[in-house]
Design a protein around this motif. Structure first.
Motif, PDB file in Angstrom:
ATOM      1  N   MET A  27      12.317  -3.422   5.662  1.00  0.00           N
ATOM      2  CA  MET A  27      11.305  -4.325   5.133  1.00  0.00           C
ATOM      3  C   MET A  27      10.478  -4.924   6.289  1.00  0.00           C
ATOM      4  N   THR A  28       9.190  -5.056   6.081  1.00  0.00           N
ATOM      5  CA  THR A  28       8.303  -5.687   7.045  1.00  0.00           C
ATOM      6  C   THR A  28       8.464  -7.203   6.963  1.00  0.00           C
ATOM      7  N   ASP A  29       8.276  -7.907   8.107  1.00  0.00           N
ATOM      8  CA  ASP A  29       8.266  -9.363   8.073  1.00  0.00           C
ATOM      9  C   ASP A  29       7.172  -9.833   7.126  1.00  0.00           C
ATOM     10  N   ASN A  30       7.549 -10.613   6.126  1.00  0.00           N
ATOM     11  CA  ASN A  30       6.592 -10.941   5.071  1.00  0.00           C
ATOM     12  C   ASN A  30       5.455 -11.832   5.541  1.00  0.00           C
ATOM     13  N   ARG A  31       5.702 -12.702   6.501  1.00  0.00           N
ATOM     14  CA  ARG A  31       4.620 -13.567   6.980  1.00  0.00           C
ATOM     15  C   ARG A  31       3.559 -12.736   7.695  1.00  0.00           C
ATOM     16  N   ALA A  32       4.013 -11.823   8.530  1.00  0.00           N
ATOM     17  CA  ALA A  32       3.059 -10.959   9.232  1.00  0.00           C
ATOM     18  C   ALA A  32       2.310 -10.073   8.248  1.00  0.00           C
ATOM     19  N   LEU A  33       3.034  -9.584   7.244  1.00  0.00           N
ATOM     20  CA  LEU A  33       2.417  -8.728   6.231  1.00  0.00           C
ATOM     21  C   LEU A  33       1.344  -9.497   5.468  1.00  0.00           C
ATOM     22  N   ALA A  34       1.669 -10.725   5.050  1.00  0.00           N
ATOM     23  CA  ALA A  34       0.718 -11.534   4.290  1.00  0.00           C
ATOM     24  C   ALA A  34      -0.520 -11.865   5.120  1.00  0.00           C
ATOM     25  N   ASP A  35      -0.338 -12.004   6.427  1.00  0.00           N
ATOM     26  CA  ASP A  35      -1.491 -12.289   7.287  1.00  0.00           C
ATOM     27  C   ASP A  35      -2.363 -11.057   7.509  1.00  0.00           C
ATOM     28  N   THR A  36      -1.765  -9.869   7.373  1.00  0.00           N
ATOM     29  CA  THR A  36      -2.504  -8.621   7.595  1.00  0.00           C
ATOM     30  C   THR A  36      -3.271  -8.182   6.359  1.00  0.00           C
ATOM     31  N   VAL A  37      -2.651  -8.316   5.201  1.00  0.00           N
ATOM     32  CA  VAL A  37      -3.245  -7.815   3.962  1.00  0.00           C
ATOM     33  C   VAL A  37      -4.368  -8.736   3.490  1.00  0.00           C
ATOM     34  N   LYS A  38      -5.474  -8.145   3.103  1.00  0.00           N
ATOM     35  CA  LYS A  38      -6.612  -8.906   2.584  1.00  0.00           C
ATOM     36  C   LYS A  38      -6.830  -8.673   1.084  1.00  0.00           C
ATOM     37  N   VAL A  39      -6.517  -7.462   0.631  1.00  0.00           N
ATOM     38  CA  VAL A  39      -6.775  -7.088  -0.763  1.00  0.00           C
ATOM     39  C   VAL A  39      -5.495  -6.555  -1.390  1.00  0.00           C
ATOM     40  N   GLY A  50      -2.578   5.437   3.971  1.00  0.00           N
ATOM     41  CA  GLY A  50      -2.642   4.305   4.888  1.00  0.00           C
ATOM     42  C   GLY A  50      -2.524   2.925   4.280  1.00  0.00           C
ATOM     43  N   LEU A  51      -2.297   2.822   2.964  1.00  0.00           N
ATOM     44  CA  LEU A  51      -2.177   1.522   2.335  1.00  0.00           C
ATOM     45  C   LEU A  51      -0.761   0.971   2.476  1.00  0.00           C
ATOM     46  N   ARG A  52      -0.621  -0.353   2.451  1.00  0.00           N
ATOM     47  CA  ARG A  52       0.681  -0.987   2.325  1.00  0.00           C
ATOM     48  C   ARG A  52       1.080  -0.916   0.848  1.00  0.00           C
ATOM     49  N   THR A  53       2.374  -1.065   0.565  1.00  0.00           N
ATOM     50  CA  THR A  53       2.817  -0.880  -0.819  1.00  0.00           C
ATOM     51  C   THR A  53       3.876  -1.898  -1.238  1.00  0.00           C
ATOM     52  N   ALA A  54       3.787  -2.304  -2.496  1.00  0.00           N
ATOM     53  CA  ALA A  54       4.768  -3.202  -3.104  1.00  0.00           C
ATOM     54  C   ALA A  54       5.195  -2.623  -4.450  1.00  0.00           C
ATOM     55  N   PHE A  55       6.494  -2.422  -4.611  1.00  0.00           N
ATOM     56  CA  PHE A  55       7.041  -1.905  -5.862  1.00  0.00           C
ATOM     57  C   PHE A  55       7.433  -3.074  -6.756  1.00  0.00           C
ATOM     58  N   ILE A  56       7.031  -2.986  -8.032  1.00  0.00           N
ATOM     59  CA  ILE A  56       7.347  -4.013  -9.019  1.00  0.00           C
ATOM     60  C   ILE A  56       8.313  -3.425 -10.040  1.00  0.00           C
ATOM     61  N   ASN A  81       8.492   1.518   0.923  1.00  0.00           N
ATOM     62  CA  ASN A  81       7.691   0.404   0.433  1.00  0.00           C
ATOM     63  C   ASN A  81       7.859  -0.821   1.334  1.00  0.00           C
ATOM     64  N   ASP A  82       6.783  -1.564   1.512  1.00  0.00           N
ATOM     65  CA  ASP A  82       6.852  -2.788   2.297  1.00  0.00           C
ATOM     66  C   ASP A  82       7.608  -3.884   1.552  1.00  0.00           C
ATOM     67  N   LEU A  88       6.555 -11.186  -6.259  1.00  0.00           N
ATOM     68  CA  LEU A  88       5.578 -10.731  -5.270  1.00  0.00           C
ATOM     69  C   LEU A  88       4.830 -11.915  -4.675  1.00  0.00           C
ATOM     70  N   ALA A  89       4.363 -12.815  -5.522  1.00  0.00           N
ATOM     71  CA  ALA A  89       3.647 -13.994  -5.033  1.00  0.00           C
ATOM     72  C   ALA A  89       4.524 -14.805  -4.095  1.00  0.00           C
ATOM     73  N   GLY A  90       5.783 -14.976  -4.461  1.00  0.00           N
ATOM     74  CA  GLY A  90       6.687 -15.722  -3.608  1.00  0.00           C
ATOM     75  C   GLY A  90       6.921 -15.054  -2.273  1.00  0.00           C
ATOM     76  N   GLN A  91       7.110 -13.740  -2.289  1.00  0.00           N
ATOM     77  CA  GLN A  91       7.370 -13.014  -1.041  1.00  0.00           C
ATOM     78  C   GLN A  91       6.162 -13.032  -0.108  1.00  0.00           C
ATOM     79  N   LEU A  92       4.961 -13.143  -0.691  1.00  0.00           N
ATOM     80  CA  LEU A  92       3.741 -13.167   0.116  1.00  0.00           C
ATOM     81  C   LEU A  92       3.286 -14.598   0.423  1.00  0.00           C
TER      82      LEU A  92
END
Length: 238
Positions: free
Chosen positions: A1-13, A196-202, A222-223, A232-236
């Motif tokens: 798993m990627t560090d969620n704080r870094a991931l949230a700072d990287t993702v825009k959309v 090249g996209l990041r991914t989240a499984f629900i 999956n990230d 998802l909202a909580g993790q981001l």
């Protein structure tokens, strides 16, 4: 798993698959059939209709059938199954109304509140094979607060064509790695990662109804792996 704080700072959309991930297509169709055609096994009808989806997509993607909106593909599948369920007698108005049940799908209970939270931090959009009119009607019906509706119709290509995934980054003038694909379907996410996209499984174990639970085990690559969209909202951190 990627560090969620870094991931949230990287993702825009955040780009969302819709059918099954955000809305409950099976339960919505079962309810529609119960209300209008109670003599029909709504569970079997919903699954038969959905079962025609992949073959219909394949006809378009192979070039056997020209570019066709999902509304039209849904109608073609509907015509193929009506007789099987004793509904061959439906007139044109009834068939058209039934086909537009896909415009009236209900969201999962967590969807609207989670999307409202997520859009405070991210741009949220659809990335669906549904056509624009269908997705817009659905958003109004289910109270889904999209910032933007992106569809296969925009790119004239159905997922998993590369044009759909890379198209999101192009629309927003960002890098593919700044887009996160959110979906309840492993194949959708695998294709997104390939481009090249990041991914989240629900997890949506009841996508096909309580009698047909899905395997929602974590998938490598999956990230994020989330119970639902609120998770998802909580993790981001939204």
């Amino acid at each position: 798993m990627t560090d969620n704080r870094a991931l949230a700072d990287t993702v825009k959309v955040l780009a969302f698959d819709v059918f099954g991930t955000v809305v409950d297509w099976h339960g919505s169709i079962v309810r529609e059939m119960r209300e209008r055609y109670p003599q029909v096994d709504g569970d079997a009808f919903a699954r038969a209709w959905r079962a025609g989806y992949a073959p219909a997509m394949a006809r378009v993607m192979s070039g056997e059938q020209g570019w066709t909106l999902l509304d039209t593909l849904h109608r073609q599948i509907l015509e193929e199954i009506l007789g099987r369920f004793g509904l061959a007698h439906l007139d044109e108005a009834q068939r058209r109304h039934l086909n537009r049940v896909w415009h009236r799908l209900d969201g999962w209970p967590d969807s609207a509140p989670a999307l409202t939270r997520l859009k405070r931090r991210f741009t949220i959009c659809t990335l669906s094979n549904g056509n624009i009119g269908l997705l817009t009607d659905m958003a109004r019906h289910a109270g889904l607060p999209w910032d933007c509706v992106l569809s296969a119709e925009v790119f004239r290509a159905y997922k998993p064509d590369a044009a759909t995934y890379t198209g999101v980054a192009r629309v927003f003038d960002i890098e593919p790695a700044e887009v996160m694909m959110v979906a309840a379907h492993a194949n959708d996410l695998a294709a997104a990662r390939q481009h090249g996209l990041r991914t989240a499984f629900i997890e949506r174990p009841l996508e096909f109804g309580a009698g047909h639970p899905k395997d929602v085990s974590p998938q490598a690559g999956n990230d994020l792996h989330c119970r639902d969209l609120l998770d998802l909202a909580g993790q981001l951190g939204a």
